[in-house]
Write an enzyme that holds these catalytic residues in place. Structure first.
Site, PDB file in Angstrom:
ATOM      1  N   HIS A 306       0.843  -1.197   0.000  1.00  0.00           N
ATOM      2  CA  HIS A 306       0.000   0.000   0.000  1.00  0.00           C
ATOM      3  C   HIS A 306       0.876   1.244   0.000  1.00  0.00           C
ATOM      4  O   HIS A 306       1.955   1.256   0.591  1.00  0.00           O
ATOM      5  CB  HIS A 306      -0.922   0.016   1.234  1.00  0.00           C
ATOM      6  CG  HIS A 306      -2.030   1.012   1.143  1.00  0.00           C
ATOM      7  ND1 HIS A 306      -1.871   2.326   1.532  1.00  0.00           N
ATOM      8  CD2 HIS A 306      -3.322   0.892   0.719  1.00  0.00           C
ATOM      9  CE1 HIS A 306      -3.015   2.973   1.347  1.00  0.00           C
ATOM     10  NE2 HIS A 306      -3.909   2.146   0.855  1.00  0.00           N
ATOM     11  N   ASP A 363      -7.910  -3.602  -1.198  1.00  0.00           N
ATOM     12  CA  ASP A 363      -8.387  -3.635  -2.580  1.00  0.00           C
ATOM     13  C   ASP A 363      -8.381  -5.064  -3.131  1.00  0.00           C
ATOM     14  O   ASP A 363      -9.230  -5.427  -3.942  1.00  0.00           O
ATOM     15  CB  ASP A 363      -7.518  -2.736  -3.463  1.00  0.00           C
ATOM     16  CG  ASP A 363      -7.596  -1.281  -3.042  1.00  0.00           C
ATOM     17  OD1 ASP A 363      -8.714  -0.784  -2.893  1.00  0.00           O
ATOM     18  OD2 ASP A 363      -6.538  -0.656  -2.851  1.00  0.00           O
TER      19      ASP A 363
END
Length: 428
Positions: A306, A363
Site C-alpha cells: 500500500h 483492494d
C-alpha cells in the site's frame, strides 16, 4: 524540545511554530513563509504538506493504524453498522439508540430520487461508465434542491442537504447497476435498513422479493465502513478544496467522485480483477510463473502492499475474514477466485513478499468479494464512492464549519522568461 523551526533563507533567519497533534504528529506551520520571506515550499503531490488540522481520521501508515474520531477501525468494523459510523464521522460521537433511530428514520424519508432526474439518467448510453453516471447524477441533484446552492445557510438546512445525499446515494448506485444490465429499476422500501435496501435494489427484481443473506449484509457493512474515510487522500482533498470556494455540497462531492474515478486512486480493486483475468486467459492460470516474473520485476501484481501503509493494511486483516465467509456461504465456483486464493497464499507465506511487506491489501479482498456477489468490475469504484461518501461529507462539513480559506496552492514557474511579441508575418 523546541517548539520553533528556524529557516535560513538569503542569510536571514525566520522562525515558525511547530504544531503537535494529539497522536504526536508534528508539523511546521509555514503559513506566513511567503509573506515574510518571499519563498514558498516545493512538495510535488503534497506528500509532506498538511493542508488542514482535522478532528476526523487518524492514520499511521508505519504502524498500520486507522481510527475514525478516535475509535479503532477494528472495533468499528466488528461492532458497528455503516449508519452508526456515518453518524460518528458526521457529528463527532457514536449515536445513542434514539439518535441512531432518528438518523436512520430521516434517511429512509429521502431515499427516492426525483422522477425528472430519472429522465436525465435514462438518456445515458447503456455502455456509459458507471462513474460518469454517478458524477453527473450527484452534481445534478443541486438542480432539484436550489436551497442547497448556498452552503452558508442555517445548520438545519445544511444538515438536510447532507441527509438527502446520504439517503439517495444507494438508490443512485443501484440504478446504475440495473441500467448496466438493462433491468427495470427497483425502488427503495423504508422498512429495510440502509445496506439491506441497497442490496435489495441492486440484486432484487420487480418480479420477486429478494432477501440478502446475513453474511452478505455483514460483509457489505464492513466494506463500506472500511472505506468510509482515509484522511487527506486525493478525492478527499479535492472535496475540501472545491468546497473551500463555497461550492455547494453536491458539486463538491461530484468533484470527489471525479478524482476517485482515476485508476491511480479508486480503481485499484478493478485492477486486481483485471490482473486475475489476465492470469487466467493469457498466463493460462500459471500462478507460479506470474509470481516468478513479479520477483524479477518483469510484471506488476496489483492488490499487494500500500502507498501509505508500510507495514500492513489494517483494513485487509478485517475484510479477509468476511471474504472467506462470503465465498464459503455462497459456494462460489469461479476460476478467478481460485487464482486469487493461490496468490494470497503466496503473499502470506513467501519470504520475498513477507520481507517486503507486500501483504494483500483491502483492494485485493474487496475486489474478490464484489466479484463473488455479482457486481460487474466497472461498478467497483462506484461501491468505493458509496462507502467514502460519509467521509467526504464530514471533511466538507468540517472545512465549512471552520470557514477555512480558499485553497490556493503555489507553484515554481519553469517556463520561458519575458519574450517580445512577434507579429504573425514576421514569425519564422
Amino acid at each position: 524540545m523546541s517548539d520553533k523551526a528556524t529557516f535560513t533563507l538569503d542569510g536571514k533567519n525566520y522562525e515558525y511554530p511547530v504544531i503537535t497533534g494529539t497522536e504526536n504528529e508534528k508539523a511546521v506551520d509555514i503559513s506566513k513563509l511567503r509573506a515574510q520571506s518571499g519563498f514558498v515550499t516545493f512538495d510535488e503531490g503534497y506528500k509532506n504538506t498538511g493542508c488542514t488540522v482535522s478532528n476526523i481520521t487518524f492514520l499511521d501508515g508505519e504502524k498500520g493504524i486507522l481510527r475514525y474520531r478516535g475509535y479503532g477501525i477494528e472495533d468499528l468494523a466488528e461492532k458497528a453498522t455503516f449508519t452508526e459510523v456515518s453518524y460518528l464521522l458526521l457529528y463527532g460521537e457514536l449515536p445513542t439508540a434514539k439518535q441512531l433511530k432518528d438518523f436512520e428514520d430521516n434517511l429512509t424519508q429521502h431515499t427516492l430520487v426525483h422522477e425528472n432526474l430519472m429522465k436525465v439518467f435514462e438518456v445515458f448510453p447503456s455502455g456509459s461508465h458507471p462513474m460518469g453516471q454517478l458524477m453527473t447524477l450527484i452534481s445534478g441533484l443541486s438542480s432539484f434542491y436550489p436551497d442547497s446552492l448556498n452552503p452558508n445557510k442555517s445548520p438545519e438546512q445544511v444538515n438536510l442537504t447532507i441527509i438527502r445525499l446520504l439517503a439517495k446515494m444507494p438508490t443512485i448506485c443501484a440504478m446504475i447497476q440495473k441500467k448496466g444490465k438493462g433491468h427495470p429499476l427497483v425502488y427503495p422500501q423504508n422498512k429495510h435498513d440502509y445496506v439491506t435496501n441497497f442490496l435489495r435494489m441492486t440484486f432484487g427484481n420487480v418480479t420477486d422479493d429478494y432477501a440478502p443473506d446475513p453474511v452478505v449484509i455483514d460483509a457489505m457493512n464492513k466494506l463500506l465502513i472500511l472505506h468510509a474515510d482515509h484522511e487527506q487522500n486525493c478525492s478527499t482533498a479535492t472535496v475540501r478544496i472545491v468546497g473551500s470556494s463555497h461550492a455547494n455540497l453536491y458539486a463538491s462531492i461530484g468533484a470527489g467522485v471525479a478524482a476517485l474515478w482515476g485508476p491511480r486512486h479508486g480503481g485499484a480493486n478493478q485492477e486486481v480483477l483485471e490482473m486475475l483475468e489476465h492470469i487466467q486467459t493469457i498466463d493460462k492460470g500459471d500462478v507460479k510463473k506470474v509470481v516468478a516474473e513479479a520477483k524479477d520485476k518483469k510484471r506488476l501484481l496489483f492488490g499487494f502492499g500500500h502507498r501509505v501503509y508500510k507495514n500492513f493494511d489494517p483494513r485487509a486483516t478485517i475484510i479477509k475474514k468476511s471474504c472467506d465467509n462470503v465465498l464459503a456461504k455462497l459456494g462460489v465456483n469461479d476460476p478467478l477466485l481460485d487464482i486469487a486464493k493461490q496468490l494470497e497464499e503466496v503473499a502470506l507465506t513467501d519470504p520475498y513478499f513477507i520481507e517486503r511487506k507486500l501483504y494483500p491489501n483491502v483492494d485485493f479482498y474487496s475486489g474478490i468479494i464484489y466479484k463473488a456477489l455479482g457486481f460487474p468490475t466497472p461498478m467497483f469504484t462506484v461501491l468505493f464512492a458509496l462507502g467514502r461518501l460519509p467521509g467526504w461529507i464530514s471533511q466538507w462539513k468540517e472545512m465549512r464549519e471552520k470557514n477555512e480559506d480558499i485553497g490556493r496552492p503555489r507553484q515554481i514557474y519553469n517556463g520561458p522568461g519575458l519574450r517580445p511579441f512577434v507579429g504573425i508575418t514576421d514569425r519564422k
